[in-house]
Design a protein around this motif. Structure first.
Motif, PDB file in Angstrom:
ATOM      1  N   ASN A   1      -9.139  31.540  54.325  1.00  0.00           N
ATOM      2  CA  ASN A   1      -8.044  30.423  54.210  1.00  0.00           C
ATOM      3  C   ASN A   1      -8.672  28.989  54.175  1.00  0.00           C
ATOM      4  N   SER A   2      -7.714  28.032  54.385  1.00  0.00           N
ATOM      5  CA  SER A   2      -8.279  26.580  54.330  1.00  0.00           C
ATOM      6  C   SER A   2      -9.178  26.323  55.566  1.00  0.00           C
ATOM      7  N   GLY A   3     -10.270  25.755  55.406  1.00  0.00           N
ATOM      8  CA  GLY A   3     -11.233  25.521  56.449  1.00  0.00           C
ATOM      9  C   GLY A   3     -12.394  26.374  56.570  1.00  0.00           C
ATOM     10  N   SER A   4     -12.226  27.748  56.129  1.00  0.00           N
ATOM     11  CA  SER A   4     -13.004  28.675  56.171  1.00  0.00           C
ATOM     12  C   SER A   4     -14.478  28.455  55.546  1.00  0.00           C
ATOM     13  N   GLY A   5     -14.366  27.766  54.213  1.00  0.00           N
ATOM     14  CA  GLY A   5     -15.327  27.388  53.530  1.00  0.00           C
ATOM     15  C   GLY A   5     -16.259  26.543  54.266  1.00  0.00           C
ATOM     16  N   HIS A   6     -15.865  25.627  54.940  1.00  0.00           N
ATOM     17  CA  HIS A   6     -16.707  24.612  55.705  1.00  0.00           C
ATOM     18  C   HIS A   6     -17.309  25.236  57.084  1.00  0.00           C
TER      19      HIS A   6
END
Length: 303
Positions: free
Chosen positions: A165-170
């Protein structure tokens, strides 16, 4: 696909070139009007400013920000919001803190904008060999943009992945860089130990590093780079012993502390960088003076 790239630095330029070679139409914008000239010669379309970039991209727009984390990324996003429309997709490829990425995703959602946070690894070599991409956000949006990720990644193996989910990439990229800190520090300490016995054993440390790249359990791309450096100059005499830190290592250590998870190797590697950044620190002088004060131990003094 039509892709807008904001930021013509080393990474942004590499991403732009790789997309052009794969047949994508790329519109490039950089605050420095001269930074994108070479990319224009290589097939990119130059935008004069953020508004011009939005005008040159057919909706739904795909805009990739490859800027320094923090204020540059934040202010650029704020500039783009009134210039775009529902359905447009923003990608942040910087080393942003994952909490900022989660906040930005929520901030853009009411406008109908999509947001992907993408951790990018590969450095200046990514242009030639491909980038490793760690992608967080809405999986449906990831699928829409997947052809871009596929063309940026190495061809021979899956060099990109939807990680959550959002935030997981960074978040994943932060941990990636923290591991990088530990690996680099371990290699550096080992090479330093070899160097200490260089004369006694007549060791060629460049040869040893190169040997370890073949079949050894510690082989890696980092070690290949180390071997290349040491074969050229085994003393690395032209480099100062000052090692910068980008911020991700600090964030990872703070994250470990907050979660109560021991991370001694990463923490030690970060501390080593801090030590290299200080010249003649008071702490070392105090320790020297204190040993003399309580025990009469000899201490070297400045003239």
């Amino acid at each position: 696909m039509n892709v807008g790239i904001i930021g013509a630095g080393k990474m942004g330029s590499g991403i732009t070139r790789r997309l052009i070679r794969s047949g994508h139409r790329v519109v490039i914008y950089d605050i420095d009007p001269n930074a994108s000239e070479l990319l224009v010669q290589q097939g990119a379309l130059k935008a004069l400013d953020a508004q011009n970039l939005a005008e040159l991209l057919p909706p739904p727009r795909l805009i990739w920000l490859m800027l320094p984390a923090g204020n540059s990324t934040e202010s650029t996003l704020q500039t783009l919001i009134p210039l775009c429309r529902k359905g447009d997709i923003f990608i942040d490829g910087s080393n942003s803190h994952y909490e900022d990425s989660l906040r930005r995703s929520l901030m853009l959602k009411p406008n109908g904008y999509a947001f992907l946070d993408v951790g990018v690894s590969g450095g200046t070599w990514g242009d030639e060999f491909g980038f490793c991409l760690m992608i967080g956000g809405d999986k449906h949006i990831f699928r829409k943009v997947e052809p871009v990720f596929r063309d940026l990644a190495p061809k021979a193996e899956p060099g990109y992945a939807y990680v959550g989910n959002s935030g997981s990439g960074h978040f994943v990229k932060m941990i990636h860089n923290a591991i990088e800190y530990g690996l680099m520090q371990s290699y550096a300490e080992g090479i330093d130990l070899l160097d200490a016995k260089r004369d006694e054993f007549d060791i060629d440390i460049g040869q040893i590093a190169r040997l370890w790249t073949s079949g050894s359990v510690i082989r890696s791309w980092l070690l290949e780079l180390i071997a290349s450096l040491l074969v050229k100059d085994s003393k690395l005499a032209s480099f100062k012993p000052l090692v910068a830190d980008s911020g991700l290592g600090r964030w990872a250590v703070l994250e470990a502390v907050n979660m109560g998870i021991p991370a001694p190797s990463i923490t030690s590697a970060l501390d080593a960088r801090f030590s290299s950044q200080r010249s003649n620190p008071l702490s070392a002088r105090l320790l020297s003076a204190l040993r003399q004060e309580f025990g009469g131990h000899p201490a070297e003094r400045n003239d």
